[in-house]
Design an enzyme around this catalytic site. Structure first.
Site, PDB file in Angstrom:
ATOM      1  N   SER A  94      38.379  30.012  42.286  1.00 40.91           N
ATOM      2  CA  SER A  94      37.976  31.359  41.877  1.00 40.91           C
ATOM      3  C   SER A  94      37.267  31.779  40.825  1.00 40.91           C
ATOM      4  O   SER A  94      36.893  32.797  40.387  1.00 40.91           O
ATOM      5  CB  SER A  94      39.548  32.097  41.882  1.00 40.91           C
ATOM      6  N   LYS A  96      38.204  33.407  33.496  1.00 44.19           N
ATOM      7  CA  LYS A  96      38.442  33.685  34.940  1.00 44.19           C
ATOM      8  C   LYS A  96      39.281  32.339  35.185  1.00 44.19           C
ATOM      9  O   LYS A  96      38.695  31.278  34.913  1.00 44.19           O
ATOM     10  CB  LYS A  96      37.340  33.806  35.936  1.00 44.19           C
ATOM     11  N   THR A  97      40.583  32.369  35.788  1.00 41.17           N
ATOM     12  CA  THR A  97      41.221  31.383  36.337  1.00 41.17           C
ATOM     13  C   THR A  97      40.601  30.890  37.779  1.00 41.17           C
ATOM     14  O   THR A  97      39.854  31.526  38.379  1.00 41.17           O
ATOM     15  CB  THR A  97      42.482  31.615  36.502  1.00 41.17           C
ATOM     16  N   GLY A  98      40.997  29.735  38.125  1.00 42.36           N
ATOM     17  CA  GLY A  98      40.727  29.149  39.444  1.00 42.36           C
ATOM     18  C   GLY A  98      41.810  28.148  39.910  1.00 42.36           C
ATOM     19  O   GLY A  98      42.145  27.298  38.799  1.00 42.36           O
TER      20      GLY A  98
END
Length: 266
Positions: free
Chosen positions: A72, A209-211
């Site tokens: 993501s 932003k995480t992923g």
């Protein structure tokens, strides 16, 4: 050229590009303590530009040079693609829910760009991918030099497919976004940066932003200070799946606090 050879060619070319693009850096073996304390295996790249220093610090260099699925974190450039293509016009436009019930409650409603980024709403970006098509997705990624720019493999290609990017490349991309130097309208770059805000204080802003692929977890972004931004790109293995996800931020936050790049929790 068949698919296998295409993938190998792209990876070989990409690794050569990564090697040439990597800046001089300090190898931070002492940062192993942050990963050990969290019982995690991974790497992190930190670029500290405060007061014009431009110091790149790296823990686990070989891993930081290796490409992994962006998961993501790809929502950052993907949002720019959608804005540039006219699929989105502003942060207020509602993307209609398709009525399909999904496990994450927040996904079961219409979304704006802000909520889609905050909730990491997968179906929104799957819709963007369908509307953009593989050719435009590929062209956009080549335009900004994003990882290996592959849309092949399982879907979504940024989680299950062949798209991959290294931590060094994440940092390079984030720097260009911060400086509004990507080949997109400045107002689109500013909007994406706005929806990336995680938290802020009187003199600092954290945009990130995480992923997560199920096996690899990311947290990428930067902390803005009056003296300059501090960029970071962390990825870790997540053998315990959901049980490991909080480690992405805890490791990064503790490490950034150790270099006074993030305020200490009161």
């Amino acid at each position: 050229m068949n698919r296998r050879n295409l993938v190998l060619f792209a990876l070989a070319a990409g690794f050569a590009q990564v090697s040439m693009a990597n800046p001089q850096f300090q190898e931070m073996t002492k940062w192993s303590r942050f990963f050990s304390a969290a019982d995690a295996r991974g790497s992190i790249v930190v670029l500290d530009t405060r007061d014009g220093s431009d110091i790149t610090m790296v823990y686990n260099v070989s891993r930081a040079e290796k490409r992994y699925s962006p998961a993501s974190t790809f929502k950052i450039p993907h949002s720019l693609f959608a804005l540039d293509a006219g699929l989105l016009h502003d942060e207020f436009q509602v993307i209609p829910w398709d009525g399909v019930k999904r496990p994450t409650t927040a996904w079961n409603a219409g979304q704006t760009l802000r909520s889609a980024m905050r909730n990491s709403t997968v179906w929104v970006y799957e819709r963007f991918a369908k509307e953009l098509g593989e050719a435009r997705e590929t062209a956009y990624m080549h335009k900004i030099g994003y990882g290996n720019a592959l849309v092949t493999g399982d879907k979504p290609f940024w989680v299950e497919g062949d798209l991959a990017i290294s931590s060094f490349e994440q940092i390079a991309f984030l720097q260009r976004l911060y400086r509004n130097q990507l080949p997109f309208q400045v107002e689109h770059q500013r909007l994406v940066k706005d929806v990336m805000i995680n938290e802020a204080g009187s003199d600092w802003i954290l945009r990130a932003k995480t992923g997560w692929t199920g096996k690899i977890g990311w947290w990428v972004g930067w902390v803005e200070w009056p003296s300059g931004p501090v960029f970071f790109a962390l990825n870790i293995d997540t053998p315990n799946r959901l049980g490991d996800l909080a480690k992405r931020q805890s490791i990064t936050r503790n490490l950034l606090r150790s270099i006074n790049a993030l305020p200490t929790v009161p």
